[in-house]
Design a protein around this motif. Structure first.
Motif, PDB file in Angstrom:
ATOM      1  N   SER A   2       0.835  -1.190   0.000  1.00  0.00           N
ATOM      2  CA  SER A   2       0.000   0.000   0.000  1.00  0.00           C
ATOM      3  C   SER A   2       0.870   1.240   0.000  1.00  0.00           C
ATOM      4  CB  SER A   2      -0.926  -0.014   1.219  1.00  0.00           C
ATOM      5  OG  SER A   2      -0.156  -0.040   2.400  1.00  0.00           O
ATOM      6  N   THR A   3       0.279   2.361  -0.378  1.00  0.00           N
ATOM      7  CA  THR A   3       1.014   3.618  -0.493  1.00  0.00           C
ATOM      8  C   THR A   3       0.058   4.771  -0.271  1.00  0.00           C
ATOM      9  OG1 THR A   3       2.268   5.060  -1.975  1.00  0.00           O
ATOM     10  CG2 THR A   3       0.676   3.571  -2.999  1.00  0.00           C
ATOM     11  N   ASP A   4       0.596   5.906   0.163  1.00  0.00           N
ATOM     12  CA  ASP A   4      -0.243   7.084   0.353  1.00  0.00           C
ATOM     13  C   ASP A   4      -0.567   7.768  -0.967  1.00  0.00           C
ATOM     14  OD1 ASP A   4      -0.221   6.677   3.076  1.00  0.00           O
ATOM     15  OD2 ASP A   4       1.552   7.937   3.394  1.00  0.00           O
ATOM     16  N   GLN A   5       0.156   7.454  -2.024  1.00  0.00           N
ATOM     17  CA  GLN A   5      -0.066   8.067  -3.334  1.00  0.00           C
ATOM     18  C   GLN A   5      -0.795   7.090  -4.245  1.00  0.00           C
ATOM     19  OE1 GLN A   5       0.725  11.243  -3.991  1.00  0.00           O
ATOM     20  NE2 GLN A   5       1.454  11.405  -1.865  1.00  0.00           N
ATOM     21  N   PRO A   6      -1.731   7.606  -5.101  1.00  0.00           N
ATOM     22  CA  PRO A   6      -2.395   6.715  -6.053  1.00  0.00           C
ATOM     23  C   PRO A   6      -1.361   5.968  -6.879  1.00  0.00           C
ATOM     24  CG  PRO A   6      -3.444   8.874  -6.045  1.00  0.00           C
ATOM     25  CD  PRO A   6      -2.188   9.001  -5.226  1.00  0.00           C
ATOM     26  N   GLY A   7      -1.564   4.675  -7.065  1.00  0.00           N
ATOM     27  CA  GLY A   7      -0.597   3.866  -7.779  1.00  0.00           C
ATOM     28  C   GLY A   7      -1.196   3.208  -8.999  1.00  0.00           C
ATOM     29  N   ALA A   8      -0.353   2.467  -9.709  1.00  0.00           N
ATOM     30  CA  ALA A   8      -0.776   1.739 -10.897  1.00  0.00           C
ATOM     31  C   ALA A   8      -0.004   0.432 -10.963  1.00  0.00           C
ATOM     32  CB  ALA A   8      -0.536   2.575 -12.158  1.00  0.00           C
ATOM     33  N   TRP A   9      -0.662  -0.598 -11.506  1.00  0.00           N
ATOM     34  CA  TRP A   9      -0.055  -1.925 -11.574  1.00  0.00           C
ATOM     35  C   TRP A   9      -0.427  -2.601 -12.894  1.00  0.00           C
ATOM     36  CZ3 TRP A   9      -2.316   0.268  -7.442  1.00  0.00           C
ATOM     37  CH2 TRP A   9      -1.571   0.353  -6.244  1.00  0.00           C
ATOM     38  N   VAL A  10       0.499  -3.348 -13.440  1.00  0.00           N
ATOM     39  CA  VAL A  10       0.183  -4.315 -14.471  1.00  0.00           C
ATOM     40  C   VAL A  10       0.013  -5.654 -13.762  1.00  0.00           C
ATOM     41  CG1 VAL A  10       0.960  -5.492 -16.563  1.00  0.00           C
ATOM     42  CG2 VAL A  10       1.466  -3.065 -16.235  1.00  0.00           C
ATOM     43  N   VAL A  11      -1.130  -6.280 -13.957  1.00  0.00           N
ATOM     44  CA  VAL A  11      -1.448  -7.538 -13.279  1.00  0.00           C
ATOM     45  C   VAL A  11      -1.246  -8.684 -14.269  1.00  0.00           C
ATOM     46  CG1 VAL A  11      -3.198  -8.841 -12.031  1.00  0.00           C
ATOM     47  CG2 VAL A  11      -3.119  -6.345 -11.837  1.00  0.00           C
ATOM     48  N   LEU A  12      -0.465  -9.668 -13.865  1.00  0.00           N
ATOM     49  CA  LEU A  12      -0.162 -10.814 -14.705  1.00  0.00           C
ATOM     50  C   LEU A  12      -0.763 -12.071 -14.095  1.00  0.00           C
ATOM     51  CD1 LEU A  12       3.661 -10.022 -15.050  1.00  0.00           C
ATOM     52  CD2 LEU A  12       1.801  -9.139 -16.457  1.00  0.00           C
ATOM     53  N   GLY A  13      -1.161 -12.994 -14.957  1.00  0.00           N
ATOM     54  CA  GLY A  13      -1.720 -14.250 -14.472  1.00  0.00           C
ATOM     55  C   GLY A  13      -1.843 -15.254 -15.594  1.00  0.00           C
ATOM     56  N   GLY A  14      -2.347 -16.412 -15.293  1.00  0.00           N
ATOM     57  CA  GLY A  14      -2.513 -17.451 -16.301  1.00  0.00           C
ATOM     58  C   GLY A  14      -3.493 -17.031 -17.381  1.00  0.00           C
ATOM     59  N   VAL A  15      -3.189 -17.375 -18.630  1.00  0.00           N
ATOM     60  CA  VAL A  15      -4.039 -16.971 -19.751  1.00  0.00           C
ATOM     61  C   VAL A  15      -5.438 -17.546 -19.612  1.00  0.00           C
ATOM     62  CG1 VAL A  15      -3.339 -18.892 -21.238  1.00  0.00           C
ATOM     63  CG2 VAL A  15      -4.080 -16.723 -22.269  1.00  0.00           C
ATOM     64  N   HIS A  16      -5.580 -18.673 -18.897  1.00  0.00           N
ATOM     65  CA  HIS A  16      -6.904 -19.285 -18.748  1.00  0.00           C
ATOM     66  C   HIS A  16      -7.862 -18.401 -17.950  1.00  0.00           C
ATOM     67  CE1 HIS A  16      -4.793 -20.323 -15.045  1.00  0.00           C
ATOM     68  NE2 HIS A  16      -5.969 -20.549 -14.483  1.00  0.00           N
ATOM     69  N   LEU A  17      -7.339 -17.448 -17.184  1.00  0.00           N
ATOM     70  CA  LEU A  17      -8.205 -16.572 -16.401  1.00  0.00           C
ATOM     71  C   LEU A  17      -9.021 -15.641 -17.288  1.00  0.00           C
ATOM     72  CD1 LEU A  17      -5.839 -15.635 -13.425  1.00  0.00           C
ATOM     73  CD2 LEU A  17      -7.648 -17.379 -13.504  1.00  0.00           C
ATOM     74  N   ILE A  18      -8.561 -15.417 -18.523  1.00  0.00           N
ATOM     75  CA  ILE A  18      -9.339 -14.570 -19.422  1.00  0.00           C
ATOM     76  C   ILE A  18      -9.943 -15.326 -20.597  1.00  0.00           C
ATOM     77  CG2 ILE A  18      -8.214 -12.413 -18.804  1.00  0.00           C
ATOM     78  CD1 ILE A  18      -6.433 -12.652 -21.212  1.00  0.00           C
ATOM     79  N   ASN A  19      -9.355 -16.480 -20.977  1.00  0.00           N
ATOM     80  CA  ASN A  19      -9.924 -17.174 -22.135  1.00  0.00           C
ATOM     81  C   ASN A  19     -10.616 -18.484 -21.783  1.00  0.00           C
ATOM     82  OD1 ASN A  19      -7.925 -19.146 -21.837  1.00  0.00           O
ATOM     83  ND2 ASN A  19      -6.673 -18.397 -23.534  1.00  0.00           N
ATOM     84  N   GLY A  20     -10.593 -18.873 -20.500  1.00  0.00           N
ATOM     85  CA  GLY A  20     -11.346 -20.032 -20.055  1.00  0.00           C
ATOM     86  C   GLY A  20     -10.863 -21.367 -20.568  1.00  0.00           C
TER      87      GLY A  20
END
Length: 399
Positions: A2-20
């Motif tokens: 966590s941080t006191d300033q607004p942040g940004a992230w690229v989230v990575l994960g298994g391809v099956h999480l979006i294509n089933g």
């Protein structure tokens, strides 16, 4: 994390999480890569992430039920190698790395929660994301993953447009062309002009806009056989045949009594008729009364401009038309046209035109600075050819 300033992230994960392609489990790894905010404005519609520009990043790996797997500092260019998890990620996710892809981009909302952007294209060099949540989702520190279910649900809600093979999602004025035109005098080298516009967009000279992701420039050149459609006002406009590589033709039909900003248009592919039969086809098959115009060769360079704020995409075209039977007779134009929109969230149609006017104002300044044009118009190819025909001397009567 966590941080006191607004942040940004690229989230990575298994391809099956979006294509089933397989079922989710609690052990699926999720990697949060902290990055500097990448939106043009907050919130945007489109975000492009270029790995080599990220610099040093903190990556935190967890299972999808929140159990920590590890953390590391890595360089952006080490995240992926040839589209597969690179040396910066392998120690965190092990054998799961081969199917690891960018899932989404997260932007922390100052009032709490996160704006989420779904991944639509990912490459070894970069990835493109479009916003899939109308309001912030989740709460608490990002590594508690309270936002994850909402993000994946939003992705499934929009899975049809997000995964479509055209890679854009809607046309707000389907069947209607919206276009401003500028007649260029003196006529520039349109290749150089197009390259100048493309470079200016890449350099951010039009705030909030960039060249369309991986579709920034197109080249066209072809012959065009245009017929002025006469008769009832409801049918007036033109019909033109564009020869295709398969020996057939594309028939372009536009309806307008006078040159204007908005014109109805329609394309028909696979028209199997020889040039000498074009007029007869229009008369017999479509019942149109037409007048043949001089055929011309058209060369066009398309710069495609994408608003990162709204996802609307506009074409900035440099167009050179010369008559086939009189190559010194030339029409040189710049055109600004609405093409399509890459967004899944609702936008007002009026916003398309308002933003198009902003793009057009920038183009007009670009042209005026170079002494090519100052005033926009709606001067069509049909009007140009009509003027050419009117200026030609009447043939001597046969004796």
């Amino acid at each position: 994390m966590s941080t006191d300033q607004p942040g940004a992230w690229v989230v990575l994960g298994g391809v099956h999480l979006i294509n089933g392609t397989r079922q989710r489990t609690d052990d699926d790894p999720v990697v949060l890569v902290r990055v500097a905010p990448l939106e043009e404005v907050r919130p945007s519609t489109t975000v492009v992430v270029r790995w080599e520009e990220l610099g040093t990043c903190e990556a935190v790996a967890l299972t999808s039920d929140g159990r920590p797997l590890g953390r590391a500092l890595t360089q952006g260019e080490e995240l992926f190698r040839d589209g597969i998890a690179g040396p910066g990620l392998r120690p965190l996710v092990g054998s799961a790395g081969s199917a690891l892809v960018p899932l989404c981009y997260l932007s922390e909302h100052p009032g709490g929660g996160y704006h989420a952007y779904a991944q639509i294209r990912a490459h070894a060099e970069d990835a493109c994301f479009v916003r899939s949540t109308a309001e912030p989702v989740g709460r608490g520190p990002v590594d508690e993953l309270d936002w994850l279910e909402d993000v994946l649900t939003a992705h499934q809600r929009f899975v049809l447009p997000l995964g479509n093979h055209h890679l854009y999602f809607r046309n707000h004025f389907k069947g209607t062309e919206l276009e401003y035109k500028y007649t260029l005098d003196p006529a520039p080298d349109i290749w150089e002009a197009g390259m100048e516009v493309l470079r200016a967009l890449r350099d951010g000279e039009l705030p909030g806009c960039r060249p369309e992701y991986r579709e920034d420039f197109q080249i066209w050149y072809y012959d065009n056989h245009l017929f002025d459609v006469l008769g009832p006002e409801s049918e007036r406009g033109y019909a033109s045949f564009i020869p295709s590589y398969d020996g057939k033709n594309i028939l372009k039909r536009k309806w307008f009594a006078e040159d204007s900003f908005a014109r109805r248009e329609e394309l028909t592919h696979g028209v199997d008729v020889a040039p000498e039969g074009f007029a007869g086809h229009l008369a017999e098959e479509l019942g149109l009364t037409v007048r043949a115009m001089p055929p011309f060769r058209r060369v066009r360079y398309d710069v495609q401009c994408e608003s990162m704020r709204t996802g609307h995409i506009y074409g900035i075209f440099f167009d050179h038309c010369r008559l086939l039977d009189a190559p010194d007779v030339v029409l040189s134009q710049c055109e600004v046209e609405y093409l399509r929109s890459r967004n899944v969230l609702d936008h007002e149609e009026g916003e398309v035109v308002a933003e198009m006017d902003r793009v057009d104002a920038w183009v007009r300044g670009f042209l005026a600075d170079r002494g090519w044009a100052k005033e926009r118009s709606f001067y069509s190819k049909r009007s140009f050819l009509r003027d050419v025909v009117a200026a030609r001397p009447e043939p001597e009567p046969r004796r």
